[in-house]
Design a protein around this motif. Structure first.
Motif, PDB file in Angstrom:
ATOM      1  N   GLY A 170      36.938  63.239  26.139  1.00 46.47           N
ATOM      2  CA  GLY A 170      35.484  63.107  26.080  1.00 46.47           C
ATOM      3  C   GLY A 170      35.010  61.676  26.113  1.00 46.47           C
ATOM      4  O   GLY A 170      33.867  61.387  25.744  1.00 46.47           O
ATOM      5  N   ILE A 171      35.877  60.761  26.549  1.00 48.31           N
ATOM      6  CA  ILE A 171      35.517  59.351  26.674  1.00 48.31           C
ATOM      7  C   ILE A 171      35.223  59.064  28.143  1.00 48.31           C
ATOM      8  O   ILE A 171      36.012  59.422  29.018  1.00 48.31           O
ATOM      9  CB  ILE A 171      36.651  58.448  26.163  1.00 48.31           C
ATOM     10  CG1 ILE A 171      36.897  58.702  24.669  1.00 48.31           C
ATOM     11  CG2 ILE A 171      36.343  56.967  26.411  1.00 48.31           C
ATOM     12  CD1 ILE A 171      38.154  58.055  24.145  1.00 48.31           C
ATOM     13  N   LYS A 172      34.105  58.447  28.418  1.00 45.12           N
ATOM     14  CA  LYS A 172      33.746  58.115  29.785  1.00 45.12           C
ATOM     15  C   LYS A 172      34.385  56.784  30.167  1.00 45.12           C
ATOM     16  O   LYS A 172      34.544  55.902  29.326  1.00 45.12           O
ATOM     17  CB  LYS A 172      32.217  58.032  29.941  1.00 45.12           C
ATOM     18  CG  LYS A 172      31.501  59.279  29.460  1.00 45.12           C
ATOM     19  CD  LYS A 172      31.999  60.528  30.178  1.00 45.12           C
ATOM     20  CE  LYS A 172      31.364  61.783  29.615  1.00 45.12           C
ATOM     21  NZ  LYS A 172      31.865  63.003  30.273  1.00 45.12           N
ATOM     22  N   ALA A 173      34.762  56.629  31.413  1.00 48.99           N
ATOM     23  CA  ALA A 173      35.497  55.439  31.836  1.00 48.99           C
ATOM     24  C   ALA A 173      35.017  54.943  33.188  1.00 48.99           C
ATOM     25  O   ALA A 173      34.469  55.701  33.994  1.00 48.99           O
ATOM     26  CB  ALA A 173      36.999  55.737  31.898  1.00 48.99           C
ATOM     27  N   SER A 174      35.220  53.662  33.420  1.00 48.92           N
ATOM     28  CA  SER A 174      34.907  53.025  34.692  1.00 48.92           C
ATOM     29  C   SER A 174      35.841  51.833  34.830  1.00 48.92           C
ATOM     30  O   SER A 174      36.413  51.355  33.836  1.00 48.92           O
ATOM     31  CB  SER A 174      33.443  52.583  34.727  1.00 48.92           C
ATOM     32  OG  SER A 174      33.122  52.034  35.990  1.00 48.92           O
ATOM     33  N   ALA A 175      36.027  51.347  36.052  1.00 47.80           N
ATOM     34  CA  ALA A 175      36.960  50.239  36.291  1.00 47.80           C
ATOM     35  C   ALA A 175      36.379  49.261  37.298  1.00 47.80           C
ATOM     36  O   ALA A 175      35.765  49.663  38.289  1.00 47.80           O
ATOM     37  CB  ALA A 175      38.302  50.768  36.792  1.00 47.80           C
ATOM     38  N   VAL A 176      36.581  47.972  37.023  1.00 51.01           N
ATOM     39  CA  VAL A 176      36.257  46.907  37.968  1.00 51.01           C
ATOM     40  C   VAL A 176      37.580  46.261  38.366  1.00 51.01           C
ATOM     41  O   VAL A 176      38.276  45.695  37.516  1.00 51.01           O
ATOM     42  CB  VAL A 176      35.313  45.865  37.363  1.00 51.01           C
ATOM     43  CG1 VAL A 176      35.006  44.761  38.384  1.00 51.01           C
ATOM     44  CG2 VAL A 176      34.022  46.513  36.880  1.00 51.01           C
ATOM     45  N   ILE A 177      37.928  46.382  39.640  1.00 47.78           N
ATOM     46  CA  ILE A 177      39.214  45.869  40.130  1.00 47.78           C
ATOM     47  C   ILE A 177      38.956  44.587  40.912  1.00 47.78           C
ATOM     48  O   ILE A 177      38.219  44.584  41.899  1.00 47.78           O
ATOM     49  CB  ILE A 177      39.913  46.905  41.035  1.00 47.78           C
ATOM     50  CG1 ILE A 177      40.075  48.224  40.278  1.00 47.78           C
ATOM     51  CG2 ILE A 177      41.260  46.379  41.510  1.00 47.78           C
ATOM     52  CD1 ILE A 177      40.422  49.391  41.177  1.00 47.78           C
ATOM     53  N   VAL A 178      39.562  43.499  40.454  1.00 46.85           N
ATOM     54  CA  VAL A 178      39.491  42.231  41.172  1.00 46.85           C
ATOM     55  C   VAL A 178      40.647  42.218  42.167  1.00 46.85           C
ATOM     56  O   VAL A 178      41.812  42.106  41.770  1.00 46.85           O
ATOM     57  CB  VAL A 178      39.569  41.040  40.192  1.00 46.85           C
ATOM     58  CG1 VAL A 178      39.470  39.720  40.944  1.00 46.85           C
ATOM     59  CG2 VAL A 178      38.456  41.138  39.145  1.00 46.85           C
ATOM     60  N   GLU A 179      40.342  42.376  43.437  1.00 44.01           N
ATOM     61  CA  GLU A 179      41.345  42.570  44.493  1.00 44.01           C
ATOM     62  C   GLU A 179      42.245  41.335  44.622  1.00 44.01           C
ATOM     63  O   GLU A 179      41.838  40.297  45.140  1.00 44.01           O
ATOM     64  CB  GLU A 179      40.633  42.840  45.809  1.00 44.01           C
ATOM     65  CG  GLU A 179      41.533  42.934  47.017  1.00 44.01           C
ATOM     66  CD  GLU A 179      42.464  44.120  46.978  1.00 44.01           C
ATOM     67  OE1 GLU A 179      43.604  43.923  46.514  1.00 44.01           O
ATOM     68  OE2 GLU A 179      42.061  45.215  47.409  1.00 44.01           O
ATOM     69  N   PRO A 227      50.513  43.829  46.309  1.00 49.76           N
ATOM     70  CA  PRO A 227      50.223  45.143  46.922  1.00 49.76           C
ATOM     71  C   PRO A 227      48.718  45.375  47.055  1.00 49.76           C
ATOM     72  O   PRO A 227      47.902  44.744  46.378  1.00 49.76           O
ATOM     73  CB  PRO A 227      50.855  46.132  45.938  1.00 49.76           C
ATOM     74  CG  PRO A 227      51.826  45.325  45.128  1.00 49.76           C
ATOM     75  CD  PRO A 227      51.266  43.951  45.054  1.00 49.76           C
ATOM     76  N   SER A 228      48.363  46.306  47.907  1.00 54.74           N
ATOM     77  CA  SER A 228      46.967  46.673  48.092  1.00 54.74           C
ATOM     78  C   SER A 228      46.463  47.433  46.862  1.00 54.74           C
ATOM     79  O   SER A 228      47.233  48.047  46.114  1.00 54.74           O
ATOM     80  CB  SER A 228      46.817  47.541  49.339  1.00 54.74           C
ATOM     81  OG  SER A 228      45.532  48.116  49.402  1.00 54.74           O
ATOM     82  N   SER A 229      45.155  47.420  46.690  1.00 51.87           N
ATOM     83  CA  SER A 229      44.541  48.124  45.564  1.00 51.87           C
ATOM     84  C   SER A 229      44.219  49.583  45.896  1.00 51.87           C
ATOM     85  O   SER A 229      43.689  50.297  45.050  1.00 51.87           O
ATOM     86  CB  SER A 229      43.256  47.413  45.144  1.00 51.87           C
ATOM     87  OG  SER A 229      42.333  47.419  46.215  1.00 51.87           O
ATOM     88  N   MET A 230      44.521  50.034  47.099  1.00 51.32           N
ATOM     89  CA  MET A 230      44.126  51.369  47.517  1.00 51.32           C
ATOM     90  C   MET A 230      44.770  52.467  46.668  1.00 51.32           C
ATOM     91  O   MET A 230      44.163  53.506  46.415  1.00 51.32           O
ATOM     92  CB  MET A 230      44.447  51.571  48.996  1.00 51.32           C
ATOM     93  CG  MET A 230      43.561  50.772  49.938  1.00 51.32           C
ATOM     94  SD  MET A 230      41.782  51.162  49.739  1.00 51.32           S
ATOM     95  CE  MET A 230      41.216  49.773  48.719  1.00 51.32           C
ATOM     96  N   LEU A 231      46.024  52.246  46.227  1.00 58.17           N
ATOM     97  CA  LEU A 231      46.697  53.256  45.401  1.00 58.17           C
ATOM     98  C   LEU A 231      45.962  53.457  44.086  1.00 58.17           C
ATOM     99  O   LEU A 231      45.693  54.605  43.675  1.00 58.17           O
ATOM    100  CB  LEU A 231      48.144  52.854  45.141  1.00 58.17           C
ATOM    101  CG  LEU A 231      48.935  53.781  44.191  1.00 58.17           C
ATOM    102  CD1 LEU A 231      49.004  55.194  44.763  1.00 58.17           C
ATOM    103  CD2 LEU A 231      50.332  53.222  43.930  1.00 58.17           C
ATOM    104  N   VAL A 232      45.622  52.358  43.418  1.00 58.92           N
ATOM    105  CA  VAL A 232      44.958  52.491  42.125  1.00 58.92           C
ATOM    106  C   VAL A 232      43.542  53.032  42.300  1.00 58.92           C
ATOM    107  O   VAL A 232      43.063  53.824  41.474  1.00 58.92           O
ATOM    108  CB  VAL A 232      44.956  51.141  41.373  1.00 58.92           C
ATOM    109  CG1 VAL A 232      44.072  50.104  42.043  1.00 58.92           C
ATOM    110  CG2 VAL A 232      44.507  51.321  39.930  1.00 58.92           C
ATOM    111  N   VAL A 233      42.868  52.671  43.387  1.00 60.70           N
ATOM    112  CA  VAL A 233      41.533  53.221  43.652  1.00 60.70           C
ATOM    113  C   VAL A 233      41.619  54.735  43.871  1.00 60.70           C
ATOM    114  O   VAL A 233      40.790  55.506  43.359  1.00 60.70           O
ATOM    115  CB  VAL A 233      40.890  52.530  44.870  1.00 60.70           C
ATOM    116  CG1 VAL A 233      39.629  53.269  45.308  1.00 60.70           C
ATOM    117  CG2 VAL A 233      40.564  51.078  44.539  1.00 60.70           C
ATOM    118  N   GLY A 234      42.643  55.171  44.602  1.00 57.67           N
ATOM    119  CA  GLY A 234      42.824  56.600  44.818  1.00 57.67           C
ATOM    120  C   GLY A 234      43.125  57.353  43.548  1.00 57.67           C
ATOM    121  O   GLY A 234      42.628  58.464  43.333  1.00 57.67           O
ATOM    122  N   THR A 235      43.970  56.771  42.676  1.00 55.63           N
ATOM    123  CA  THR A 235      44.295  57.413  41.401  1.00 55.63           C
ATOM    124  C   THR A 235      43.049  57.548  40.537  1.00 55.63           C
ATOM    125  O   THR A 235      42.839  58.580  39.885  1.00 55.63           O
ATOM    126  CB  THR A 235      45.377  56.604  40.661  1.00 55.63           C
ATOM    127  OG1 THR A 235      46.534  56.485  41.495  1.00 55.63           O
ATOM    128  CG2 THR A 235      45.760  57.272  39.356  1.00 55.63           C
TER     129      THR A 235
END
Length: 411
Positions: free
Chosen positions: A349-358, A371-379
Motif C-alpha cells: 500500500g505504499i506508492k512509489a516513483s523513480a527518477v533515473i539519471v541515465e 548498460p542501458s536504462s531500458m531494463l530498469v524502466v521496463g521492470t
C-alpha cells in the motif's frame, strides 16, 4: 657599504609589514549553486610609514574565488576591493586564511604574516523551477490541500454519488443506498497528511562523470550575445537565472532531490530524505521552510561515497514507510534489483516513483559504457511504478515533466 644596504633592506622589509591589517566581509554565508557570492576585502595601513608593496595571498577554497592581489599604501590609507564569484559547486568552503607578504625594493628580504581566521560558506544545491512537474496520479494517496477526488481510500470522505460499474464494493454507502433505492458510493478527498520520502542513491559504484569538472558556459562569439541555455551543462533555471552543472550523475541526482523537496514542500507536503553517502543521512518527514533548510544543509556536503546498493537502503529503511505514504527514488543505478524492491513496496500500500539519471549520457564515447536504462524502466513499468528519465544535455525540469509509460500527471 654592502652591509649597510643589507641592513637597510632588512629594516625596510620589516617596517613594510608593520601595522598592516586586513579585513574581509561577505553579505551572506549561504547561497545556492548559480548564485553570486560577493565579498569585500580591505587592507588598512595604520602607521605613518607608506608601504611600497604588500601582496595578499588568499587560501580560500571556494572554487573560482580569486581575491589575491598586490597593492601599495600611503600613510594611514585604506584600500578595499570587491570580488564577485558565481558559485558552481555545492559544498562547505572556507574563506581564509590570508597571508600578507612584503619585502624590500631590492628583493633581498621577504617577510610574511598569516591571519589564521577562517569563515565558512555553505553552497546549497540549486532549487530548480519545476513549474511543469507533477506527481503521477497513480502514485498519490495524499496530496496538496485541494478539493480533488481520489481513487484511493483516505480518511477524508467528502460526499456520495451513484455507483458506476467498476467502483470497489468497499466504497458502497449502504445506508444511503437504502434511502435512495439504488447503489451509492463514497467519494474521498486527497489526503494532505500523507508522508513523502525522497530516497537519494549515493552509492559510489553507480556514479559516472566528473563532479568537479568546470561546467561549460556559453561565451560571446563575434560580438553576438550567447544563448545562456545552449550549453550541454545547462540544467534549468533558478530565480530566473540559468544554472549549469558538471556532467556528473552525482551532481544531477543531488540537484533533483533538492528541487523535488523544494517543490513538494512548497505544495505543503510532508517530506523526508534518506541518503547513504559518507554518512547514513535520514531526515524525518516534516513540513515548511525549516524542513527545506535542513534538507539543503544535509545535501550541500553530501558525497557519493556510499557502499550500499539502493535496494539495500530501501530494505533497511522501509520500516519508515507507512501505508499510504509515497517513496521517490533518485538513482543512476540501472540494475533492476532496486526496481523490484520498489515494486514490492507497492504491495504494502505504499506508492512509489523513480527518477533515473541515465548514466550512459554522462560518459565520453571512448570511455567504458554503462548498460542501458531500458531494463530498469521496463521492470518499473511492469510493477506499475511511474518513472522519469533524466539525461545529460536536457534540462531537468523538462525531463521531470514527462513521466514514462504514458502515466497521467497531476499538476
Amino acid at each position: 657599504m654592502l652591509a649597510g644596504v643589507s641592513l637597510g633592506s632588512l629594516a625596510w622589509a620589516r617596517l613594510n609589514l608593520s601595522a598592516v591589517e586586513i579585513e574581509r566581509g561577505a553579505r551572506v554565508d549561504s547561497l545556492q549553486v548559480g548564485q553570486i557570492f560577493e565579498e569585500t576585502l580591505t587592507l588598512n595601513n595604520k602607521s605613518i610609514f607608506p608601504k611600497l608593496w604588500v601582496e595578499v595571498r588568499d587560501r580560500s577554497n571556494l572554487p573560482g574565488h580569486r581575491t589575491s592581489c598586490v597593492m601599495s599604501l600611503t600613510s594611514h590609507q585604506r584600500k578595499s576591493w570587491r570580488v564577485r564569484t558565481v558559485c558552481r559547486q555545492r559544498g562547505v568552503y572556507k574563506l581564509g586564511p590570508v597571508v600578507m607578504v612584503t619585502g624590500d625594493p631590492f628583493g633581498l628580504f621577504r617577510f610574511w604574516r598569516r591571519k589564521p581566521q577562517q569563515h565558512e560558506v555553505l553552497v546549497y544545491p540549486p532549487l530548480l523551477d519545476l513549474g511543469a512537474f507533477g506527481l503521477p496520479s497513480t502514485e498519490l494517496s495524499g496530496g496538496a490541500q485541494v478539493r480533488s477526488r481520489s481513487f484511493n481510500l483516505t480518511p477524508n470522505a467528502v460526499g456520495i454519488r451513484e455507483y458506476i460499474a467498476g467502483d470497489p464494493y468497499n466504497r458502497i454507502h449502504w445506508p444511503a443506498s437504502a434511502r435512495q433505492q439504488r447503489l451509492m458510493v463514497k467519494e474521498f478527498e486527497l489526503d494532505p497528511t500523507s508522508d513523502l520520502w525522497i530516497v537519494l542513491d549515493m552509492e559510489m559504484a553507480v556514479q559516472f562523470g566528473n563532479p568537479v569538472a568546470v561546467p561549460q558556459i556559453p561565451k560571446p562569439h563575434d560580438g553576438e550575445k550567447p544563448n545562456p541555455r545552449a550549453s550541454q551543462d545547462y540544467i534549468g533555471d533558478t530565480l530566473g537565472q540559468p544554472v549549469y552543472l558538471p556532467p556528473s550523475t552525482e551532481e544531477y541526482s543531488v540537484a533533483i532531490a533538492a528541487s523535488l523537496a523544494g517543490r513538494l514542500l512548497a505544495d505543503k507536503r510532508a517530506v523526508g530524505l534518506i541518503a547513504w553517502g559518507q554518512h547514513h543521512e535520514v531526515i524525518n518527514v516534516d513540513r515548511g521552510s525549516r524542513q527545506l533548510l535542513r534538507i539543503l544543509r544535509t545535501l550541500a556536503p553530501l558525497r557519493a561515497t556510499g557502499r550500499s546498493p539502493v535496494e539495500e537502503v530501501i530494505a533497511a529503511e522501509s520500516v519508515r514507510f507507512a501505508r499510504g505514504s509515497t517513496v521517490i527514488v533518485v538513482t543512476s543505478n540501472v540494475d533492476d534489483k532496486w526496481a523490484r524492491s520498489l515494486g514490492a513496496l507497492t504491495q504494502r500500500g505504499i506508492k512509489a516513483s523513480a527518477v533515473i539519471v541515465e548514466p550512459a549520457t554522462f560518459v565520453k564515447p571512448n570511455e567504458h559504457q554503462p548498460p542501458s536504462s531500458m531494463l530498469v524502466v521496463g521492470t518499473l513499468a511492469a510493477a506499475n511504478v511511474p518513472s522519469y528519465l533524466v539525461k545529460h544535455g536536457a534540462p531537468i525540469n523538462v525531463a521531470l515533466a514527462q513521466g514514462l509509460g504514458g502515466v497521467k500527471v497531476i499538476r
